[in-house]
Design an enzyme around this catalytic site. Structure first.
Site, PDB file in Angstrom:
ATOM      1  N   SER A 260       0.855  -1.186   0.000  1.00  0.00           N
ATOM      2  CA  SER A 260       0.000   0.000   0.000  1.00  0.00           C
ATOM      3  C   SER A 260       0.886   1.230   0.000  1.00  0.00           C
ATOM      4  CB  SER A 260      -0.885   0.013   1.235  1.00  0.00           C
ATOM      5  OG  SER A 260      -0.104   0.378   2.363  1.00  0.00           O
ATOM      6  N   LYS A 261       0.242   2.371   0.023  1.00  0.00           N
ATOM      7  CA  LYS A 261       0.988   3.625  -0.016  1.00  0.00           C
ATOM      8  C   LYS A 261       1.978   3.745   1.138  1.00  0.00           C
ATOM      9  CE  LYS A 261      -2.222   6.489  -2.576  1.00  0.00           C
ATOM     10  NZ  LYS A 261      -3.644   6.565  -2.264  1.00  0.00           N
ATOM     11  N   ARG A 262       1.696   3.045   2.231  1.00  0.00           N
ATOM     12  CA  ARG A 262       2.606   3.115   3.373  1.00  0.00           C
ATOM     13  C   ARG A 262       4.011   2.646   2.991  1.00  0.00           C
ATOM     14  NH1 ARG A 262       1.891  -0.537   6.755  1.00  0.00           N
ATOM     15  NH2 ARG A 262       0.220  -1.557   5.605  1.00  0.00           N
ATOM     16  N   HIS A 263       4.088   1.743   2.028  1.00  0.00           N
ATOM     17  CA  HIS A 263       5.397   1.201   1.638  1.00  0.00           C
ATOM     18  C   HIS A 263       6.152   2.132   0.690  1.00  0.00           C
ATOM     19  CE1 HIS A 263       3.153  -2.493   2.798  1.00  0.00           C
ATOM     20  NE2 HIS A 263       4.310  -2.766   3.361  1.00  0.00           N
ATOM     21  N   GLY A 264       5.431   2.987   0.030  1.00  0.00           N
ATOM     22  CA  GLY A 264       6.040   3.844  -0.995  1.00  0.00           C
ATOM     23  C   GLY A 264       5.000   4.035  -2.077  1.00  0.00           C
TER      24      GLY A 264
END
Ligand code: GLU
Length: 498
Positions: A260-264
């Protein structure tokens, strides 16, 4: 058998890693078969039935993304084809017709529950910590004739829901996961087929279109697995043969959590503006959940087309590793010739203002210099957008840095001046040297004769020429700048130092 498969995005967001992997695998399945038998079609279908989240720019983003990736469909809204229209909002009458057919057979029913009632139902259950979720089937048992009369009266708003046969099991075979069995009572209770705005839901439109478009294989993300029993029930209700299902492994971050966006970033637009090459992205994404050949990492699209088959897909989740993708990008950059690499880097450099200001295109001379500068940065480039920052000193006179920058480790200002004067003597021969080896011999000889360390000699010269201690290779830079411009830079630095 002729394979027909599809990529069926909903234009409710930008294209991301998961989406392009789905598209790529569908594309590869058709292409691999076509290489053998010349048959098959990969289809783009726009599933734009969620009008609240629809945005035209997401449709454009689909076209732009796949143009950039050079993945083309055989049938689609833009290319046309025998099974069109390929945009669901242009097929509304069809869906209604099929939903009414199910209703007429008692396999679907009208529901008059208002959104407010459903919301209250949800809240009440939540307050009571109930494990039940979804619709409570309140309208399921309304007499069909009565329901039709109410719907026809045009006073109440209504939806049509699928009547899931209770107390049974639904089974299907998945090419990757094997046999799947689902208790009907655990399926989303009587999902809506036609919404109150007259639009179909994803489930109805998806099944109707897959059937009418002759889809033989459904390769899609595993997130859709829980919808499949429902779809299988619908195929049964219509009396249609379901396609072959193949649910692709989940994509996780390196921490084992769903990507998800949390990873990049996962948006293809962002990868693109960061300076990823489409070939690198395709190569890496094609390996997410698939293995082709032991010990081989680099695949062109054509090689993937040759090798792909569903048997190469894994059950286990795929790990998306940004570092690995970066590595691929570097590899792809290094495979490019000067001209091609310069073409790729150019739009980023123009945007960054390398040629006189943001948006300014290079003139003939600048363009040639840019191409000739590629060997200086090819080995160090991770992203295409780094060229402008790395090569700025070739296009604009760099500011002379503060004196400290010129001073060698165990030295002082006087030493720096002496070293730079020595460097000045070398500018002409170095700039005129045929290649790096010749230049290196020259400067080494000089260092030896004058009893100075090679590093100490090169450092102030590098700072004077490039404006920084860390820069692309010095010898190549001198050759590109030429004797005259290089001498000017050294003289400016010397003036500053003394
Ligand atoms: N419209 C769905 C999506 O956005 C398609 C899922 C499927 O392939 O059935 O992913």
């Amino acid at each position: 058998m002729q394979i027909r498969d599809r990529y069926a995005p909903s234009p409710t967001g930008l294209q991301h890693i998961g989406g392009i992997r789905t598209a790529l695998f569908n594309y590869l399945l058709v292409r691999s078969q076509r290489r053998r038998s010349g048959e098959g079609a990969f289809i783009l279908r726009l599933e734009d039935t969620d009008r609240s989240r629809f945005d035209r720019r997401y449709v454009q983003n689909i076209y732009d993304t796949f143009d950039w990736l050079r993945i083309h469909w055989d049938e689609g809204p833009d290319t046309g084809g025998p099974a069109g229209p390929y945009i669901q909002s242009e097929r509304l009458e069809l869906y209604k017709k099929y939903a009414l057919e199910l209703e007429a057979q008692g396999l679907a029913y009208y529901c008059f529950c208002s959104p407010e009632r459903l919301e209250r139902l949800r809240e009440d259950r939540e307050a009571a910590h109930s494990s039940q979720s979804g619709y409570d089937r309140r309208c399921r048992d309304i007499d069909a004739g009565e329901a039709r009369r109410r719907a026809g009266a045009g006073v109440e708003s209504w939806t049509i829901r699928l009547k899931i046969p209770l107390g049974e099991y639904t089974r299907f075979h998945d090419r990757i996961l094997g046999d799947v069995e689902w208790k009907n009572d655990d399926i989303n209770p009587d999902p809506v087929l036609i919404k109150s705005d007259g639009f179909p839901t994803y489930h109805l439109a998806n099944v109707v279109d897959d059937h009418l478009m002759g889809i033989t294989h459904v390769l899609r993300a595993q997130e859709w697995l829980s919808s499949t029993p429902l779809h299988v029930i619908m195929y049964g209700a219509f009396g249609w043969e379901p396609p072959e299902f193949c649910h692709l492994p989940l994509i996780m971050g390196t921490d084992g959590k769903k990507l998800s966006k949390r990873h990049g970033t996962t948006s293809i637009d962002e990868f693109r503006s960061q300076g990823y090459l489409s070939g690198a992205l395709i190569n890496y994404v094609a390996l997410l959940g698939a293995s082709y050949e032991e010990g081989k990492d680099i695949y062109t699209l054509a090689e993937l087309e040759e090798r792909f088959s569903p048997e190469k897909l894994n059950k286990a989740p795929a790990i998306f590793d940004y570092k690995k993708l970066e590595w691929y990008n570097g590899v792809y950059i290094r495979m490019k010739g000067d001209g091609e690499l310069a073409e790729l880097c150019l739009p980023y450099a123009v945007k960054a203002g390398l040629f006189g200001g943001p948006g300014q295109e290079p003139n003939e001379e600048q363009r040639n210099l840019f191409i000739r500068a590629m060997p200086l940065i090819r080995e160090r480039l991770v992203y295409l957008n780094e060229a402008a920052a790395k090569l700025g000193y070739l296009f604009t006179e760099p500011e002379v840095p503060p004196a400290e920058e010129f001073i060698p480790k165990k030295g002082d200002l006087a030493a720096a001046v002496t070293l730079l004067r020595g460097g000045r003597e070398l500018v002409k021969p170095l700039a005129e040297a045929a290649d790096d080896e010749t230049a290196e011999t020259l400067i080494k000889d000089y260092a030896e004769k004058n009893a100075v360390k090679l590093g100490d000699l090169m450092m102030p010269l590098r700072v004077a020429i490039t404006g920084a201690r860390v820069s692309p290779p010095l010898f190549g830079s001198l050759r590109l700048l030429g004797t005259e411009r290089s001498l000017e830079r050294v003289d400016r630095a010397l003036a500053r130092l003394s």
